[in-house]
Design a protein around this motif. Structure first.
Motif, PDB file in Angstrom:
ATOM      1  N   LEU A   1       0.825  -1.210   0.000  1.00  0.00           N
ATOM      2  CA  LEU A   1       0.000   0.000   0.000  1.00  0.00           C
ATOM      3  C   LEU A   1       0.858   1.259   0.000  1.00  0.00           C
ATOM      4  O   LEU A   1       0.557   2.241  -0.695  1.00  0.00           O
ATOM      5  N   GLN A   2       1.931   1.259   0.767  1.00  0.00           N
ATOM      6  CA  GLN A   2       2.842   2.400   0.773  1.00  0.00           C
ATOM      7  C   GLN A   2       3.484   2.602  -0.598  1.00  0.00           C
ATOM      8  O   GLN A   2       3.673   3.730  -1.055  1.00  0.00           O
ATOM      9  N   HIS A   3       3.814   1.484  -1.252  1.00  0.00           N
ATOM     10  CA  HIS A   3       4.389   1.538  -2.598  1.00  0.00           C
ATOM     11  C   HIS A   3       3.400   2.147  -3.587  1.00  0.00           C
ATOM     12  O   HIS A   3       3.761   3.018  -4.395  1.00  0.00           O
ATOM     13  N   LEU A   4       2.140   1.721  -3.515  1.00  0.00           N
ATOM     14  CA  LEU A   4       1.115   2.273  -4.403  1.00  0.00           C
ATOM     15  C   LEU A   4       0.915   3.768  -4.163  1.00  0.00           C
ATOM     16  O   LEU A   4       0.793   4.554  -5.114  1.00  0.00           O
ATOM     17  N   ALA A   5       0.884   4.155  -2.884  1.00  0.00           N
ATOM     18  CA  ALA A   5       0.689   5.569  -2.556  1.00  0.00           C
ATOM     19  C   ALA A   5       1.833   6.418  -3.095  1.00  0.00           C
ATOM     20  O   ALA A   5       1.620   7.520  -3.627  1.00  0.00           O
ATOM     21  N   ALA A   6       3.067   5.910  -2.978  1.00  0.00           N
ATOM     22  CA  ALA A   6       4.230   6.648  -3.470  1.00  0.00           C
ATOM     23  C   ALA A   6       4.197   6.779  -4.990  1.00  0.00           C
ATOM     24  O   ALA A   6       4.480   7.854  -5.538  1.00  0.00           O
ATOM     25  N   LEU A   7       3.849   5.700  -5.681  1.00  0.00           N
ATOM     26  CA  LEU A   7       3.752   5.751  -7.138  1.00  0.00           C
ATOM     27  C   LEU A   7       2.685   6.755  -7.571  1.00  0.00           C
ATOM     28  O   LEU A   7       2.906   7.567  -8.477  1.00  0.00           O
ATOM     29  N   ALA A   8       1.520   6.679  -6.930  1.00  0.00           N
ATOM     30  CA  ALA A   8       0.412   7.552  -7.302  1.00  0.00           C
ATOM     31  C   ALA A   8       0.733   9.018  -7.046  1.00  0.00           C
ATOM     32  O   ALA A   8       0.297   9.904  -7.790  1.00  0.00           O
ATOM     33  N   ALA A   9       1.505   9.273  -5.995  1.00  0.00           N
ATOM     34  CA  ALA A   9       1.806  10.660  -5.621  1.00  0.00           C
ATOM     35  C   ALA A   9       2.984  11.241  -6.411  1.00  0.00           C
ATOM     36  O   ALA A   9       2.999  12.447  -6.699  1.00  0.00           O
ATOM     37  N   ASP A  10       3.955  10.392  -6.756  1.00  0.00           N
ATOM     38  CA  ASP A  10       5.231  10.913  -7.259  1.00  0.00           C
ATOM     39  C   ASP A  10       5.519  10.629  -8.725  1.00  0.00           C
ATOM     40  O   ASP A  10       6.377  11.292  -9.314  1.00  0.00           O
ATOM     41  N   GLU A  11       4.858   9.647  -9.324  1.00  0.00           N
ATOM     42  CA  GLU A  11       5.168   9.277 -10.706  1.00  0.00           C
ATOM     43  C   GLU A  11       4.123   9.871 -11.658  1.00  0.00           C
ATOM     44  O   GLU A  11       2.972   9.440 -11.659  1.00  0.00           O
ATOM     45  N   PRO A  12       4.493  10.844 -12.474  1.00  0.00           N
ATOM     46  CA  PRO A  12       3.499  11.502 -13.327  1.00  0.00           C
ATOM     47  C   PRO A  12       2.888  10.595 -14.390  1.00  0.00           C
ATOM     48  O   PRO A  12       1.780  10.848 -14.857  1.00  0.00           O
ATOM     49  N   ASN A  13       3.602   9.530 -14.751  1.00  0.00           N
ATOM     50  CA  ASN A  13       3.072   8.624 -15.780  1.00  0.00           C
ATOM     51  C   ASN A  13       2.222   7.494 -15.196  1.00  0.00           C
ATOM     52  O   ASN A  13       1.713   6.655 -15.937  1.00  0.00           O
ATOM     53  N   VAL A  14       2.083   7.465 -13.861  1.00  0.00           N
ATOM     54  CA  VAL A  14       1.289   6.423 -13.195  1.00  0.00           C
ATOM     55  C   VAL A  14       0.096   7.064 -12.487  1.00  0.00           C
ATOM     56  O   VAL A  14       0.267   7.980 -11.694  1.00  0.00           O
ATOM     57  N   THR A  15      -1.085   6.565 -12.797  1.00  0.00           N
ATOM     58  CA  THR A  15      -2.307   7.019 -12.123  1.00  0.00           C
ATOM     59  C   THR A  15      -2.937   5.821 -11.425  1.00  0.00           C
ATOM     60  O   THR A  15      -3.169   4.785 -12.058  1.00  0.00           O
ATOM     61  N   VAL A  16      -3.175   5.967 -10.132  1.00  0.00           N
ATOM     62  CA  VAL A  16      -3.844   4.924  -9.351  1.00  0.00           C
ATOM     63  C   VAL A  16      -5.107   5.521  -8.740  1.00  0.00           C
ATOM     64  O   VAL A  16      -5.040   6.533  -8.044  1.00  0.00           O
ATOM     65  N   GLN A  17      -6.241   4.911  -9.026  1.00  0.00           N
ATOM     66  CA  GLN A  17      -7.504   5.313  -8.418  1.00  0.00           C
ATOM     67  C   GLN A  17      -8.083   4.130  -7.644  1.00  0.00           C
ATOM     68  O   GLN A  17      -7.993   2.988  -8.097  1.00  0.00           O
ATOM     69  N   VAL A  18      -8.686   4.431  -6.516  1.00  0.00           N
ATOM     70  CA  VAL A  18      -9.317   3.398  -5.700  1.00  0.00           C
ATOM     71  C   VAL A  18     -10.822   3.457  -5.914  1.00  0.00           C
ATOM     72  O   VAL A  18     -11.433   4.530  -5.824  1.00  0.00           O
ATOM     73  N   LEU A  19     -11.403   2.297  -6.202  1.00  0.00           N
ATOM     74  CA  LEU A  19     -12.855   2.190  -6.284  1.00  0.00           C
ATOM     75  C   LEU A  19     -13.349   1.795  -4.890  1.00  0.00           C
ATOM     76  O   LEU A  19     -13.138   0.663  -4.452  1.00  0.00           O
ATOM     77  N   PRO A  20     -13.992   2.714  -4.164  1.00  0.00           N
ATOM     78  CA  PRO A  20     -14.349   2.431  -2.764  1.00  0.00           C
ATOM     79  C   PRO A  20     -15.536   1.489  -2.640  1.00  0.00           C
ATOM     80  O   PRO A  20     -16.328   1.319  -3.569  1.00  0.00           O
ATOM     81  N   PHE A  21     -15.668   0.881  -1.468  1.00  0.00           N
ATOM     82  CA  PHE A  21     -16.816   0.028  -1.185  1.00  0.00           C
ATOM     83  C   PHE A  21     -18.123   0.772  -1.444  1.00  0.00           C
ATOM     84  O   PHE A  21     -19.113   0.187  -1.907  1.00  0.00           O
ATOM     85  N   SER A  22     -18.128   2.063  -1.147  1.00  0.00           N
ATOM     86  CA  SER A  22     -19.360   2.851  -1.260  1.00  0.00           C
ATOM     87  C   SER A  22     -19.848   2.995  -2.698  1.00  0.00           C
ATOM     88  O   SER A  22     -20.990   3.398  -2.928  1.00  0.00           O
ATOM     89  N   ALA A  23     -19.004   2.638  -3.679  1.00  0.00           N
ATOM     90  CA  ALA A  23     -19.432   2.718  -5.081  1.00  0.00           C
ATOM     91  C   ALA A  23     -20.522   1.715  -5.394  1.00  0.00           C
ATOM     92  O   ALA A  23     -21.290   1.879  -6.349  1.00  0.00           O
ATOM     93  N   GLY A  24     -20.607   0.649  -4.583  1.00  0.00           N
ATOM     94  CA  GLY A  24     -21.640  -0.359  -4.808  1.00  0.00           C
ATOM     95  C   GLY A  24     -21.433  -1.081  -6.130  1.00  0.00           C
ATOM     96  O   GLY A  24     -20.318  -1.365  -6.549  1.00  0.00           O
ATOM     97  N   ALA A  25     -22.559  -1.386  -6.826  1.00  0.00           N
ATOM     98  CA  ALA A  25     -22.458  -2.011  -8.146  1.00  0.00           C
ATOM     99  C   ALA A  25     -21.744  -1.049  -9.092  1.00  0.00           C
ATOM    100  O   ALA A  25     -21.942   0.166  -9.040  1.00  0.00           O
TER     101      ALA A  25
END
Length: 284
Positions: A191-215
């Motif tokens: 998780l720390q690795h993903l957060a660092a990539l998402a925050a610092d690497e301009p060519n990498v985009t990470v989005q989380v689909l939350p539980f609240s999204a439902g179907a």
């Protein structure tokens, strides 16, 4: 007849698309290119006949290929058609579907990943990757497991060093991030690795689909959407021992639309980094 290597197949896919866009039959293309046999075009498009650098100027002229980027991409495919692939060193671990996938990612300019089961391979830490591979039971011996994890890490390193960089976009469901793969310390590191990539690497985009999204739009299962500087986009659907590749325009459009919906339904990049960091703290 030559071996239909992934680069020759990719060249054939591009040339077939260009021919079809012009409304030419194989016979018409062969006549325009000056080939004695109409079957030559078919063999080139299937990757069973090679093309030389010396032939490319004629192909560019006949097909009206004026884009410098497209010309360079096709030259690269021709020059490297017989070049040994780095993953051939992993004999016994890489089969044809995986080899084709590695080649396609190497050639792609952008990749979108939706996997409701695990963190995408290009974003995995070594410890997480090992836990996934061990749990899959696909590899039986410690040596084979080590070999496959080494391959995955080398693939990551090569993609990170690539110029131009691969534009990578992943939507990851919250449930994947809370699944304690490898145990809490391993998952916290991931998780720390993903957060660092998402925050610092301009060519990498990470989005989380939350539980609240439902179907959501991605409930039919995982897929990869690869975009290339030359040739049609490709959709890859993987299973344990098989891989389905689709480049038909209607199929690609359907999955592109699904990816766009997932991006809309997921949290923003900044909010995703915050959630990744929060979940990692919960595992401390």
């Amino acid at each position: 007849m030559v071996e239909p290597t992934p680069r020759r197949r990719q060249l054939g896919v591009v040339l077939r698309q260009l021919r079809e866009e012009r409304g030419w039959t194989g016979e018409e293309a062969a006549r325009r290119l000056g080939y004695k046999s109409p079957g030559t075009v078919s063999k080139i498009e299937k990757g069973t006949q090679g093309v030389t650098i010396q032939q490319l100027p004629n192909i560019f002229q006949v097909y009206g290929i004026e884009s410098p980027d497209l010309q360079d991409s096709l030259r690269n495919l021709v020059r490297r058609a017989r070049e040994p692939d780095w993953w051939q060193r992993y004999e016994g671990v890489v089969d044809d579907p995986l080899g084709d996938y590695l080649m396609q990612v190497e050639l792609a300019s952008a990749l979108f990943s939706w996997n409701p089961n695990a963190v995408p391979g290009l974003l995995q830490t070594r410890a997480y990757a090992r836990a996934v591979v061990e749990a899959s039971r696909a590899w039986k011996t410690t040596k084979d497991i080590d070999h496959f994890v080494d391959l995955r890490m080398e693939h990551q390193a090569k993609m990170a060093a690539r110029t131009p960089p691969l534009r990578f976009w992943a939507v990851i469901p919250e449930g994947v991030l809370r699944q304690e793969v490898g145990g809490r310390p391993v998952m916290r590191e991931q998780l720390q690795h993903l957060a660092a990539l998402a925050a610092d690497e301009p060519n990498v985009t990470v989005q989380v689909l939350p539980f609240s999204a439902g179907a959501h739009a991605g409930m039919d299962g995982p897929f990869l959407h690869l975009t290339f500087p030359a040739g049609p986009d490709v959709i890859v659907i993987e299973s344990m021992r098989a891989s389905l590749h689709m480049n038909q325009a209607d199929s690609v459009e359907q999955y592109r639309a699904t990816g766009d919906l997932l991006k809309t339904e997921a949290q923003t990049r900044q909010a995703s980094v915050s959630l990744l960091t929060s979940i990692a703290k919960d595992l401390a």
